[in-house]
Write a protein that holds these residues in place. Structure first.
Motif, PDB file in Angstrom:
ATOM      1  N   ALA A 181     -64.630 109.077  83.967  1.00  0.00           N
ATOM      2  CA  ALA A 181     -63.537 108.100  84.017  1.00  0.00           C
ATOM      3  C   ALA A 181     -62.482 108.518  85.030  1.00  0.00           C
ATOM      4  O   ALA A 181     -61.939 107.687  85.778  1.00  0.00           O
ATOM      5  CB  ALA A 181     -62.931 107.936  82.626  1.00  0.00           C
ATOM      6  N   ALA A 182     -62.171 109.813  85.072  1.00  0.00           N
ATOM      7  CA  ALA A 182     -61.167 110.304  86.018  1.00  0.00           C
ATOM      8  C   ALA A 182     -61.654 110.143  87.456  1.00  0.00           C
ATOM      9  O   ALA A 182     -60.892 109.740  88.344  1.00  0.00           O
ATOM     10  CB  ALA A 182     -60.841 111.768  85.727  1.00  0.00           C
ATOM     11  N   LYS A 183     -62.943 110.452  87.674  1.00  0.00           N
ATOM     12  CA  LYS A 183     -63.495 110.293  89.015  1.00  0.00           C
ATOM     13  C   LYS A 183     -63.456 108.829  89.456  1.00  0.00           C
ATOM     14  O   LYS A 183     -63.121 108.525  90.603  1.00  0.00           O
ATOM     15  CB  LYS A 183     -64.950 110.806  89.050  1.00  0.00           C
ATOM     16  CG  LYS A 183     -65.078 112.307  88.940  1.00  0.00           C
ATOM     17  CD  LYS A 183     -66.531 112.731  88.773  1.00  0.00           C
ATOM     18  CE  LYS A 183     -67.324 112.513  90.049  1.00  0.00           C
ATOM     19  NZ  LYS A 183     -66.974 113.518  91.072  1.00  0.00           N
ATOM     20  N   ALA A 184     -63.765 107.918  88.533  1.00  0.00           N
ATOM     21  CA  ALA A 184     -63.752 106.487  88.860  1.00  0.00           C
ATOM     22  C   ALA A 184     -62.337 106.019  89.183  1.00  0.00           C
ATOM     23  O   ALA A 184     -62.128 105.221  90.109  1.00  0.00           O
ATOM     24  CB  ALA A 184     -64.324 105.686  87.691  1.00  0.00           C
ATOM     25  N   ALA A 185     -61.357 106.523  88.413  1.00  0.00           N
ATOM     26  CA  ALA A 185     -59.968 106.136  88.654  1.00  0.00           C
ATOM     27  C   ALA A 185     -59.514 106.601  90.036  1.00  0.00           C
ATOM     28  O   ALA A 185     -58.834 105.864  90.769  1.00  0.00           O
ATOM     29  CB  ALA A 185     -59.067 106.714  87.568  1.00  0.00           C
ATOM     30  N   LEU A 186     -59.886 107.811  90.428  1.00  0.00           N
ATOM     31  CA  LEU A 186     -59.508 108.313  91.747  1.00  0.00           C
ATOM     32  C   LEU A 186     -60.229 107.554  92.861  1.00  0.00           C
ATOM     33  O   LEU A 186     -59.671 107.332  93.941  1.00  0.00           O
ATOM     34  CB  LEU A 186     -59.805 109.813  91.844  1.00  0.00           C
ATOM     35  CG  LEU A 186     -58.879 110.728  91.039  1.00  0.00           C
ATOM     36  CD1 LEU A 186     -59.288 112.186  91.210  1.00  0.00           C
ATOM     37  CD2 LEU A 186     -57.424 110.549  91.477  1.00  0.00           C
ATOM     38  N   GLU A 187     -61.466 107.156  92.613  1.00  0.00           N
ATOM     39  CA  GLU A 187     -62.195 106.360  93.600  1.00  0.00           C
ATOM     40  C   GLU A 187     -61.499 105.024  93.830  1.00  0.00           C
ATOM     41  O   GLU A 187     -61.368 104.555  94.981  1.00  0.00           O
ATOM     42  CB  GLU A 187     -63.635 106.127  93.129  1.00  0.00           C
ATOM     43  CG  GLU A 187     -64.490 105.273  94.070  1.00  0.00           C
ATOM     44  CD  GLU A 187     -64.757 105.960  95.398  1.00  0.00           C
ATOM     45  OE1 GLU A 187     -65.039 105.238  96.378  1.00  0.00           O
ATOM     46  OE2 GLU A 187     -64.675 107.209  95.470  1.00  0.00           O
ATOM     47  N   GLU A 188     -61.010 104.394  92.763  1.00  0.00           N
ATOM     48  CA  GLU A 188     -60.270 103.139  92.901  1.00  0.00           C
ATOM     49  C   GLU A 188     -58.973 103.354  93.662  1.00  0.00           C
ATOM     50  O   GLU A 188     -58.579 102.537  94.504  1.00  0.00           O
ATOM     51  CB  GLU A 188     -59.979 102.563  91.513  1.00  0.00           C
ATOM     52  CG  GLU A 188     -61.224 102.071  90.781  1.00  0.00           C
ATOM     53  CD  GLU A 188     -60.928 101.680  89.345  1.00  0.00           C
ATOM     54  OE1 GLU A 188     -59.753 101.809  88.931  1.00  0.00           O
ATOM     55  OE2 GLU A 188     -61.859 101.255  88.646  1.00  0.00           O
ATOM     56  N   THR A 189     -58.308 104.461  93.370  1.00  0.00           N
ATOM     57  CA  THR A 189     -57.078 104.778  94.087  1.00  0.00           C
ATOM     58  C   THR A 189     -57.354 104.957  95.574  1.00  0.00           C
ATOM     59  O   THR A 189     -56.600 104.476  96.438  1.00  0.00           O
ATOM     60  CB  THR A 189     -56.432 106.052  93.518  1.00  0.00           C
ATOM     61  OG1 THR A 189     -56.129 105.845  92.144  1.00  0.00           O
ATOM     62  CG2 THR A 189     -55.166 106.414  94.276  1.00  0.00           C
ATOM     63  N   LYS A 190     -58.451 105.647  95.893  1.00  0.00           N
ATOM     64  CA  LYS A 190     -58.819 105.845  97.296  1.00  0.00           C
ATOM     65  C   LYS A 190     -59.055 104.508  97.990  1.00  0.00           C
ATOM     66  O   LYS A 190     -58.619 104.296  99.128  1.00  0.00           O
ATOM     67  CB  LYS A 190     -60.082 106.708  97.382  1.00  0.00           C
ATOM     68  CG  LYS A 190     -60.494 107.031  98.824  1.00  0.00           C
ATOM     69  CD  LYS A 190     -61.874 107.650  98.887  1.00  0.00           C
ATOM     70  CE  LYS A 190     -62.957 106.611  98.615  1.00  0.00           C
ATOM     71  NZ  LYS A 190     -64.312 107.142  98.827  1.00  0.00           N
TER      72      LYS A 190
END
Length: 361
Positions: A181-190
């Motif tokens: 979930a954290a990785k997905a959130a950072l991918e969206e931020t990117k």
């Protein structure tokens, strides 16, 4: 500071007696007179410089004053011309004015002739001075504009680079995490950062700092997101069909973020198998609006089921759409889901914008 030196007159006339009379009379009026009886002699005087005004007689024997004006026109720059012609030759005077003379004076034997010459010289010199000042002011404005555009280009360049660096940091941080979930959130931020940085990159590469060509901007954004999806070993193709539309920077950023959100959602949720297709369309409507759609052919949503995820992206999309006076619509795609934004092409900025900007592509 006013120029206090004597004004220099180049007097072209083959009547040397009249020239001497003019020299004496104009000397008393504060002029220095240089005489020439032909175009060749006039060229030599002009080459020495310092001539403020040319008095040009019409009848020069083998040539006319109109011939001289035509040859003066071949020079990169020359002093203003006061044409001197007989009182009965008004048509000649009109022809001289059309050819580029600043003024004309009828040649007479009366005392008024010198007064008219003096007045015409003063007007011609003042007109030339104002023209030069206008050209200088315009050159300064162009130089200031060029400096401002160069500075703005550099600002956009640095913003784009800084945002690209921030996106890289986010990507590195995501790579160090194990929580999905954290990785997905950072991918969206990117993706959001990329959407904003691409606007500034287009501004400094295209040279127009007022509007963004949405078809070019969104195509670049989609290509980056396609490359990112493929780097993750996903077999999802993203196709686009984008009308040629230009919008101001703020509206373009909003659209870019919305597209990034919707594509990210489709990449995450539409195709559990990792295989599929996403279509992004930007179309012009007949009522002065445009419609942006992101459609997938995946699993879709069942009835009124809530969308997956935290809902943060949905809130961002809603805020962006509201700022553009746009309306959002989610529809079943049979199969899949169609996310659509309809917005006016005339974008009105908030009331607190003191300039009251309103732009129409």
């Amino acid at each position: 500071m006013p120029d206090s030196r004597s004004k220099r007159v180049l007097y072209l006339d083959d009547d040397q007696g009249l020239v001497r009379l003019v020299q004496k009379s104009l000397l008393r009026l504060g002029y220095e007179v240089v005489s020439a009886g032909s175009w060749a002699a006039a060229q030599a005087a002009l080459a020495e410089g310092g001539i403020d005004v040319i008095a040009l007689d019409h009848d020069l024997g083998s040539e006319t004053g109109l011939d001289i004006i035509a040859q003066l026109g071949d020079l990169p720059k020359h002093p203003p011309v006061v044409y001197v012609t007989g009182s009965s030759e008004l048509s000649v005077a009109v022809a001289a004015l059309k050819a580029g003379a600043s003024d004309f004076v009828p040649k007479t034997v009366s005392e008024d002739f010198m007064a008219l010459l003096n007045s015409a010289f003063r007007r011609a010199i003042e007109k030339e001075r104002l023209r030069e000042r206008k050209e200088q002011a315009e050159a300064e404005v162009r130089a200031a504009r060029d400096r401002a555009e160069l500075l703005l280009q550099e600002v956009n360049h640095r913003i784009a680079n800084s945002l690209a660096m921030a996106a890289s940091f986010v990507n590195l941080q995501a790579g160090s995490l194990v929580d999905g979930a954290a990785k997905a959130a950072l991918e969206e931020t990117k993706n959001r950062i990329h959407a904003i940085s691409l606007v500034h990159r287009q501004l400094y590469t295209k040279g127009d700092f007022r509007f963004v060509a949405l078809n070019d901007y969104l195509a670049n954004l989609i290509e980056q997101m396609t490359a990112s999806a493929r780097s993750g070993d996903e077999g999802i193709a993203i196709h686009h069909d984008l009308a040629r539309v230009e919008l101001p920077i703020d509206a373009s950023v909003n659209l870019g973020v919305i597209v990034a959100e919707w594509i990210s959602n489709a990449l995450k949720y539409a195709y559990p198998s990792g295989q599929g297709r996403i279509d992004v369309t930007l179309a012009l409507l007949d009522d002065g609006r445009a419609r942006l759609t992101v459609a997938d052919r995946g699993v879709g949503r069942e009835g009124d089921a809530a969308r997956q995820g935290t809902g943060f992206g949905t809130r961002i999309v809603s805020v962006m759409a509201d700022s553009m006076a746009g309306s959002i619509d989610y529809q079943p795609g049979h199969p899949g889901t169609i996310a659509a934004l309809t917005f006016p092409l005339r974008v009105t900025y908030p009331a607190q914008d003191t300039e009251g900007r309103q732009e129409t592509p």
